[in-house]
Design an enzyme around this catalytic site. Structure first.
Site, PDB file in Angstrom:
ATOM      1  CD  GLU A   1     -22.011  60.934 -12.780  1.00 50.80           C
ATOM      2  OE1 GLU A   1     -20.767  60.805 -12.733  1.00 50.80           O
ATOM      3  OE2 GLU A   1     -22.798  60.131 -12.261  1.00 50.80           O
TER       4      GLU A   1
ATOM      5  CE  LYS B   1     -19.157  53.850  -6.866  1.00 53.05           C
ATOM      6  NZ  LYS B   1     -19.738  54.087  -8.176  1.00 53.05           N
TER       7      LYS B   1
END
Ligand SMILES: C=C(O[C@@H]1C=C(C(=O)O)C=C[C@H]1O)C(=O)O
Length: 419
Positions: A222, A177
């Site tokens: 986050e 990723k």
């Protein structure tokens, strides 16, 4: 003196924290200049003025700042009648994503007002004893006007090509990723009064952490790491779907997000990277096996709350340093992903996607990831907005572009005049 930054502070800081009557919304207290913010659901910290600061750069930017902080805290004379995380001596901070850019800093304000669990307090910090100033709402911020938006160095067609390039590199080089970001440039009629977008963000995204440190602001969902009284928490997000505005449809989409193998895979990488980085510092770690879906007004994310108990006395900033960059903003494996970002992204991320938050003298603190964020440039009228997406082998460029647009919504809307 081994640490030149410390030499800027001519004597030990005198710090006094005491409970106060509730003065109303924390953000409403901020003056226009040198204002710092970290608010979440009405609680948090705001501060203004500059009692001490350190600016660091390079690979050692976290360690250097941490050392400065320890020295400063050790020499400070503190009377803390509140005794809660965030009371006493406290610094706001913001760190660059990359080792190679300038701009990381810790700043200790002269006045901090905090609220937590129904208790509100003020902290005065300086070189002498000062009286508490009146804590009343300051004049209403000037609303932003005339915002126009344009692409940064990379337009949306080029960015999609970039995503396609990243997909082929992921396949060719066996990466899992990589997170690619883009910027949007807003130009305003007059210099931005940051208090206006902060108030909007806090109102519209109360479950996010609305922050401002030296021209870098936003509302992040986050939490890279929170350390409070020995308890370590991290909220990991990865895997995103846009909301449609139709609740029934959104619920069905949330279900499909929770079952999507692409998103679950992307999420798993992010959770692993956080759990692995926290493991050396923690006992009793709890890593849930299945994520939940976090609903925000613009997007939904797969989310996992990782917890642990601190075992080696590391402070919140040390934890943030060992977690950064997590797979949520870098990729997997980290070093290869960060290298690929450097090769293809053509963007100076500045402090976007770096840790932003606060630390106190006990080492407790909260460091969010600087997402859904923007940087006010020196002219005050130019604002660079950032958004990025996790790219995996089966990512589709047009979908990623749409996802990045959805992630730009919070700051973009906050730069428009209220209707
Ligand atoms: C990189 C960003 O967001 C991150 C990437 C996500 C994803 O790719 O699904 C989700 C949340 C964040 O961890 C951003 O908002 O700029």
């Amino acid at each position: 003196m081994s640490n030149p930054a410390l030499a800027d502070v001519p004597g030990p800081l005198l710090v006094r924290s005491a409970p106060i009557d509730d003065p109303g919304a924390l953000l409403s207290l901020l003056p226009q200049d040198d204002a710092f913010a970290w608010v979440h659901n009405g609680d948090g910290l705001v501060g203004w003025g500059r009692a001490a600061e350190v600016h660091t750069s390079g690979k050692g930017r976290f360690a250097e700042a941490e050392q400065w902080w320890r020295d400063l805290a050790q020499h400070a004379v503190v009377r803390d009648e509140v005794g809660t995380p965030g009371s006493g001596l406290v610094a706001f901070g913001s760190f660059t994503f990359s080792d190679d850019t300038e701009g990381s800093a810790l700043v200790v304000p002269e006045i901090v007002v905090g609220r937590r669990d129904g208790v509100t307090w003020v902290t005065l910090i300086g070189l002498g004893i000062t009286a508490t100033p009146p804590l009343v709402p300051s004049s209403a911020p000037r609303e932003p006007s005339g915002a126009t938006f344009s692409d940064g160095a990379v337009d949306s067609a080029e960015w999609q090509q970039m995503v396609a390039e990243a997909v082929s590199r992921i396949v060719r080089d066996d990466l899992d990723k990589v997170v690619l970001a883009r910027e949007l440039v807003a130009t305003l009629d007059e210099p931005l009064d940051v208090r206006a977008p902060l108030a909007r963000l806090a109102e519209q995204y109360p479950s996010c952490w609305t922050f401002h440190v030296d021209g870098f602001f936003g509302s992040t969902p986050e939490m890279l790491v929170r350390l409070e009284r020995g308890l370590v928490t991290s909220r990991v997000l990865a895997g995103t779907i846009r909301r449609t505005g139709d609740d029934t449809r959104d619920l069905a989409l949330a279900g499909s997000l929770a079952r999507s193998s692409k998103d679950l895979e992307e999420h798993e990488y992010a959770v692993r990277s956080v759990a692995d980085a926290l493991a050396p510092h923690c006992t009793n770690m709890f890593v849930p096996e299945t994520p939940f879906v976090l609903h925000l007004p613009n997007v939904m994310h797969l989310a996992t709350d990782v917890t642990g108990v601190m075992r080696n006395g590391a402070g919140a900033l040390t934890l943030a340093a060992s977690l950064h960059p997590s797979a949520a903003v870098g990729g997997t494996p980290t070093a290869e992903a960060v290298r690929l970002i450097g090769q293809v992204e053509r963007l100076d991320r500045g402090r976007y996607a770096g840790p932003v938050g606060w630390i106190d003298a006990r080492g407790d603190g909260e460091w969010g990831i600087g997402l859904r964020s923007a940087q006010i440039e020196d002219d005050g009228r130019t604002v660079r907005l950032f958004a990025g997406c996790g790219i995996v082998a089966d990512s589709v460029p047009a979908d990623e572009l749409a996802e990045s647009e959805a992630k730009l919504i919070p700051v973009r809307d906050a730069l428009r005049p209220r209707t």
